[in-house]
Design a protein around this motif. Sequence first.
Motif, PDB file in Angstrom:
ATOM      1  N   SER A   2      -0.267  -1.216   7.457  1.00  0.00           N
ATOM      2  CA  SER A   2      -1.275  -0.299   6.940  1.00  0.00           C
ATOM      3  C   SER A   2      -1.271   1.094   7.546  1.00  0.00           C
ATOM      4  CB  SER A   2      -2.654  -0.935   7.115  1.00  0.00           C
ATOM      5  OG  SER A   2      -2.891  -1.241   8.463  1.00  0.00           O
ATOM      6  N   THR A  82      -1.902   1.103  -1.389  1.00  0.00           N
ATOM      7  CA  THR A  82      -0.741   1.116  -0.500  1.00  0.00           C
ATOM      8  C   THR A  82      -0.421   2.543  -0.088  1.00  0.00           C
ATOM      9  OG1 THR A  82       0.143  -0.832  -1.613  1.00  0.00           O
ATOM     10  CG2 THR A  82       1.693   0.470  -0.316  1.00  0.00           C
ATOM     11  N   ASN A  85      -2.806   3.799   2.560  1.00  0.00           N
ATOM     12  CA  ASN A  85      -2.537   3.200   3.875  1.00  0.00           C
ATOM     13  C   ASN A  85      -1.297   3.810   4.522  1.00  0.00           C
ATOM     14  OD1 ASN A  85      -4.689   1.349   4.200  1.00  0.00           O
ATOM     15  ND2 ASN A  85      -3.726  -0.022   2.743  1.00  0.00           N
ATOM     16  N   THR A 104      -4.216  -4.546  -0.534  1.00  0.00           N
ATOM     17  CA  THR A 104      -4.359  -3.215  -1.106  1.00  0.00           C
ATOM     18  C   THR A 104      -4.664  -3.321  -2.588  1.00  0.00           C
ATOM     19  OG1 THR A 104      -2.019  -2.972  -1.673  1.00  0.00           O
ATOM     20  CG2 THR A 104      -2.698  -2.187   0.505  1.00  0.00           C
TER      21      THR A 104
END
Length: 115
Positions: A2, A82, A85, A104
């Motif tokens: 992440s 995603t 992150n 996610t």
Amino acid sequence: CSSTKCVAKKPAPHIEIVSATAKYAMRCCSDTSLPHFVASTACPGLFVSSTDTSGVCIKNGALTFAEADALCSAHGARLCTTRENLADCSRPAQCGLNALKVWTEFGEDAPSSVP
């Protein structure tokens, strides 16, 4: 994982399709300020779930996808994508999740086909 903290890991960060009943950590994101959310320094206008008034992170334990999605919704937020992150948008949360797999929301990150 992440955040960019794990970019050097092998294999490189990637979208992994797993069972929705698998259990991973999660981070919630919001385009509006919410209680117990912090402003993202990397992505202006984005707010990330953080600690509550007692200093405990908003549920960063192992959750199924449905549990993680419902928890974010209960806070008026959504799962971070995603892209958010990996761009470190969610890193200010300070919940020790930077090197862990997290659920996610696909959003613009959705794979074009299932491998």
